[in-house]
Motif scaffolding. Structure first.
Motif, mmCIF file in Angstrom:
data_model
loop_
_atom_site.group_PDB
_atom_site.id
_atom_site.type_symbol
_atom_site.label_atom_id
_atom_site.label_comp_id
_atom_site.label_asym_id
_atom_site.label_seq_id
_atom_site.Cartn_x
_atom_site.Cartn_y
_atom_site.Cartn_z
ATOM 1 N N UNK A 20 -10.261 -4.794 19.462
ATOM 2 C CA UNK A 20 -8.836 -4.480 19.506
ATOM 3 C C UNK A 20 -8.394 -3.849 18.180
ATOM 4 N N UNK A 21 -7.209 -3.263 18.179
ATOM 5 C CA UNK A 21 -6.731 -2.533 17.002
ATOM 6 C C UNK A 21 -6.693 -3.398 15.749
ATOM 7 N N UNK A 22 -6.306 -4.685 15.885
ATOM 8 C CA UNK A 22 -6.184 -5.528 14.696
ATOM 9 C C UNK A 22 -7.527 -6.019 14.174
ATOM 10 N N UNK A 23 -8.614 -5.615 14.812
ATOM 11 C CA UNK A 23 -9.957 -5.925 14.321
ATOM 12 C C UNK A 23 -10.655 -4.690 13.756
ATOM 13 N N UNK A 24 -10.000 -3.561 13.830
ATOM 14 C CA UNK A 24 -10.605 -2.320 13.352
ATOM 15 C C UNK A 24 -10.588 -2.285 11.821
ATOM 16 N N UNK A 46 -15.826 -18.336 21.654
ATOM 17 C CA UNK A 46 -15.112 -17.419 20.779
ATOM 18 C C UNK A 46 -16.102 -16.743 19.834
ATOM 19 N N UNK A 47 -15.650 -15.700 19.165
ATOM 20 C CA UNK A 47 -16.510 -14.871 18.328
ATOM 21 C C UNK A 47 -15.968 -14.841 16.903
ATOM 22 N N UNK A 48 -16.874 -14.906 15.927
ATOM 23 C CA UNK A 48 -16.491 -14.795 14.534
ATOM 24 C C UNK A 48 -16.964 -13.447 13.994
ATOM 25 N N UNK A 49 -16.046 -12.739 13.340
ATOM 26 C CA UNK A 49 -16.363 -11.439 12.765
ATOM 27 C C UNK A 49 -15.965 -11.409 11.297
ATOM 28 N N UNK A 50 -16.664 -10.575 10.534
ATOM 29 C CA UNK A 50 -16.341 -10.360 9.123
ATOM 30 C C UNK A 50 -15.857 -8.929 8.964
ATOM 31 N N UNK A 51 -14.682 -8.770 8.342
ATOM 32 C CA UNK A 51 -14.110 -7.448 8.129
ATOM 33 C C UNK A 51 -14.118 -7.152 6.640
ATOM 34 N N UNK A 52 -14.759 -6.071 6.260
ATOM 35 C CA UNK A 52 -14.850 -5.687 4.853
ATOM 36 C C UNK A 52 -14.163 -4.345 4.649
ATOM 37 N N UNK A 82 -12.731 -13.242 7.237
ATOM 38 C CA UNK A 82 -13.370 -13.689 8.471
ATOM 39 C C UNK A 82 -12.300 -14.032 9.491
ATOM 40 N N UNK A 83 -12.512 -13.572 10.727
ATOM 41 C CA UNK A 83 -11.525 -13.775 11.782
ATOM 42 C C UNK A 83 -12.208 -14.306 13.036
ATOM 43 N N UNK A 84 -11.394 -14.903 13.902
ATOM 44 C CA UNK A 84 -11.880 -15.421 15.173
ATOM 45 C C UNK A 84 -11.296 -14.583 16.296
ATOM 46 N N UNK A 85 -12.115 -14.269 17.286
ATOM 47 C CA UNK A 85 -11.670 -13.431 18.397
ATOM 48 C C UNK A 85 -12.180 -14.003 19.717
ATOM 49 N N UNK A 139 -11.950 -5.934 25.641
ATOM 50 C CA UNK A 139 -12.185 -5.929 24.206
ATOM 51 C C UNK A 139 -12.129 -7.341 23.636
ATOM 52 N N UNK A 140 -12.684 -7.475 22.419
ATOM 53 C CA UNK A 140 -12.461 -8.685 21.649
ATOM 54 C C UNK A 140 -11.095 -8.571 20.974
#
Length: 212
Positions: A79-83, A101-107, A115-118, A126-127
């Protein structure tokens, strides 16, 4: 893809981070009933969480949230807020099997990653972000840090989410903090837990990560 189990033991390197055991690999619920791209789903290591400390830090061999880089061909599944911002990257860390749920790292840039949860939305395909888990950002006068913990406080097989937000001055002294215990609501989102459940999480048992 590895399957890991986080237990209640403490890592010598990262206080509060559960140690892990390897097991057999598995895809996220057969890629969310075949809705989520299988190649994308395999980027996430599968974990079954008992207690898990989520914290932001620089990439290193021992940092447990390095993750796998998500390529251009899969960014459309976020989704847009994970880009990521221009020049930034997103990394697939974990699929939390017992929370779906899914954990992602945004750098973005040179700062420490967040780190965010989706969760997967079958309508959008989409996530979509459901919670900010960990971050560390600084200005000339202060730093703001968030650490998070997943834990099943009441042993009902549903994970609670605990967050600790701290404000630090230029010398690293803590000048403010907020400790929050959250539970899943009827819509699958995390909201503030009731007093009885929150009482099962005394704050002194949750030690944040340290930063230079």
């Amino acid at each position: 893809m590895k399957k890991l189990i986080y237990t209640l033991c403490i890592s010598a390197l990262f206080a509060g981070f559960g140690c892990q055991q390897e097991g057999t690999g598995s895809a996220p619920e057969e890629s969310e009933a075949a809705g989520l791209d299988m190649a994308f789903a395999r980027l996430f290591d599968t974990v079954n969480v008992v207690k898990m400390h989520v914290f932001s830090a620089e990439e290193s061999t021992n940092y447990p949230y390095n993750g796998m880089a998500i390529g251009e061909d899969h960014l459309a599944l976020l989704a847009d807020d994970l880009q990521p911002a221009d020049g930034g990257e997103v990394y697939a860390c974990y699929w939390l099997e017992n929370d779906n749920s899914y954990m992602l790292r945004i750098k973005n840039g040179e700062s420490a990653s967040s780190l965010v949860l989706a969760r997967y939305n079958p309508v959008s395909g989409k996530l979509e972000k459901i919670a900010d888990l960990a971050s560390y950002t600084c200005t000339e006068s202060q730093c703001k840090q968030r650490d998070a913990w997943f834990i099943d406080l009441d042993d009902d097989r549903d994970l609670e989410l605990i967050t600790l937000d701290m404000t630090l001055d230029a010398n690293g002294n803590k000048v403010g903090e907020t400790f929050t215990v959250m539970a899943r609501d009827d819509k699958g989102m995390f909201s503030k837990a009731g007093e009885q459940l929150a009482a099962l999480a005394p704050q002194d048992r949750y030690v944040p990560s340290s930063h230079p």
